[in-house]
Design an enzyme around this catalytic site. Structure first.
Site, PDB file in Angstrom:
ATOM      1  N   GLY A  46       0.836  -1.200   0.000  1.00  0.00           N
ATOM      2  CA  GLY A  46       0.000   0.000   0.000  1.00  0.00           C
ATOM      3  C   GLY A  46       0.862   1.236   0.000  1.00  0.00           C
ATOM      4  CD  GLN A  51       3.503   5.708   2.962  1.00  0.00           C
ATOM      5  OE1 GLN A  51       2.541   5.223   2.384  1.00  0.00           O
ATOM      6  NE2 GLN A  51       4.460   4.964   3.486  1.00  0.00           N
ATOM      7  CB  CYS A  92       5.482   1.982   7.682  1.00  0.00           C
ATOM      8  SG  CYS A  92       5.009   3.503   6.837  1.00  0.00           S
ATOM      9  CG  LEU A  93       6.745   0.921   1.603  1.00  0.00           C
ATOM     10  CD1 LEU A  93       6.048   1.264   0.294  1.00  0.00           C
ATOM     11  CD2 LEU A  93       7.874  -0.076   1.393  1.00  0.00           C
ATOM     12  CG  HIS A 134      -0.345   1.225   7.553  1.00  0.00           C
ATOM     13  ND1 HIS A 134       0.636   0.778   8.425  1.00  0.00           N
ATOM     14  CD2 HIS A 134       0.314   1.978   6.625  1.00  0.00           C
ATOM     15  CE1 HIS A 134       1.815   1.254   8.034  1.00  0.00           C
ATOM     16  NE2 HIS A 134       1.652   1.977   6.947  1.00  0.00           N
ATOM     17  CD  GLU A 135      -1.182   2.421   3.017  1.00  0.00           C
ATOM     18  OE1 GLU A 135      -0.619   3.526   3.145  1.00  0.00           O
ATOM     19  OE2 GLU A 135      -0.556   1.350   2.993  1.00  0.00           O
ATOM     20  CG  HIS A 138       0.695   6.720   5.912  1.00  0.00           C
ATOM     21  ND1 HIS A 138       1.845   7.143   6.544  1.00  0.00           N
ATOM     22  CD2 HIS A 138       0.887   5.412   5.632  1.00  0.00           C
ATOM     23  CE1 HIS A 138       2.701   6.118   6.638  1.00  0.00           C
ATOM     24  NE2 HIS A 138       2.138   5.052   6.093  1.00  0.00           N
TER      25      HIS A 138
HETATM   26  O1  GNR Z   1       4.094  -2.630   2.520  1.00  0.00           O
HETATM   27  C1  GNR Z   1       3.500  -2.495   3.599  1.00  0.00           C
HETATM   28  N1  GNR Z   1       3.233  -3.571   4.357  1.00  0.00           N
HETATM   29  C2  GNR Z   1       2.422  -3.548   5.478  1.00  0.00           C
HETATM   30  C3  GNR Z   1       2.455  -4.641   6.335  1.00  0.00           C
HETATM   31  C4  GNR Z   1       1.659  -4.665   7.449  1.00  0.00           C
HETATM   32  C5  GNR Z   1       0.819  -3.609   7.715  1.00  0.00           C
HETATM   33  C6  GNR Z   1       0.788  -2.512   6.889  1.00  0.00           C
HETATM   34  C7  GNR Z   1       1.574  -2.481   5.763  1.00  0.00           C
HETATM   35  S1  GNR Z   1       1.520  -1.119   4.711  1.00  0.00           S
HETATM   36  C8  GNR Z   1       3.137  -1.142   4.063  1.00  0.00           C
HETATM   37  C9  GNR Z   1       3.300  -0.076   2.988  1.00  0.00           C
HETATM   38  C10 GNR Z   1       3.148   1.288   3.624  1.00  0.00           C
HETATM   39  O2  GNR Z   1       3.965   1.801   4.322  1.00  0.00           O
HETATM   40  N2  GNR Z   1       2.016   1.898   3.423  1.00  0.00           N
HETATM   41  O3  GNR Z   1       1.779   3.085   4.000  1.00  0.00           O
HETATM   42 NI    NI Z   2       2.972   3.122   5.789  1.00  0.00          NI
END
Ligand code: GNR
Ligand code: NI
Length: 179
Positions: A46, A51, A92-93, A134-135, A138
């Site tokens: 995601g 980001q 998270c990236l 999670h997104e 952000h």
């Molecule tokens: O790639 C991602 N893997 C992930 C694994 C567990 C819970 C959430 C995520 S999202 C993350 C990519 C990201 O940072 N999205 O904002």
């Molecule tokens: Ni993230």
């Protein structure tokens, strides 16, 4: 298409609150394509526009094994969240190399718009439910480490700042070698 630069925690721009998309013009599919390319390349499941330093309510997600099920959410809203919650080990990236448990509702119903502005609703569970929450965090300027204890968060912050100093040193060494 283009690979966009992903902001790294603790960059203060990760805490900006995204604005709703109001204009559905040619720019939007271009942004979505660049975000998808950036997500697949990372690789991640995601990516929120925040980001990549674009502060608008745009999310791309692909939780498929085959990386061919892109889902796009413009102006997403949570209509309903289950009382049932579960802890999932999140990453998270924008917080590379860090994984920790976050508790969230296991199911959510989301309303959003597609790239053309058409509204749709989707019931999410499993990894998709984790990812969309999670997104959407952000987009509100919230990074998953903010669910962890201040002690853990500070350790993560110091580790990433140290890594960043190392990366900057490498980059200037490379620049010096080119001269
Ligand atoms: O790639 C991602 N893997 C992930 C694994 C567990 C819970 C959430 C995520 S999202 C993350 C990519 C990201 O940072 N999205 O904002
Ligand atoms: Ni993230």
């Amino acid at each position: 298409m283009a690979i966009l630069k992903i902001l790294r925690y603790p960059d203060p721009r990760l805490h900006k609150v995204a604005k709703p998309v109001t204009v559905f013009d040619e720019r939007l599919p271009r942004l979505v394509a660049d975000m998808a390319e950036t997500m697949y390349k990372a690789p991640g499941i995601g990516l929120a526009a925040t980001q990549v330093d674009v502060h608008e309510r745009v999310i791309v997600i692909d939780t498929s094994e085959t990386n061919d099920q892109l889902q796009v959410f413009i102006n997403p809203e949570i209509l309903w969240a289950s009382a049932d919650k579960a802890v999932y080990e999140e990453g998270c990236l924008s917080v590379p190399g860090i994984y920790d448990g976050v508790e969230r509702p296991t199911q959510v119903r989301v309303r959003a718009q597609d790239v053309h502005g058409a509204f749709f609703e989707i019931d999410c569970d499993g990894l998709l439910a984790v990812c969309i929450q999670h997104e959407m965090d952000h987009l509100m300027g919230k990074v998953f480490v903010e669910y962890l204890s201040p002690l853990k968060r500070n350790r993560i912050k110091q580790k990433l700042l140290k890594e960043e100093r190392g990366l900057e040193r490498e980059a200037s060494a490379r620049a010096a070698a080119r001269r």
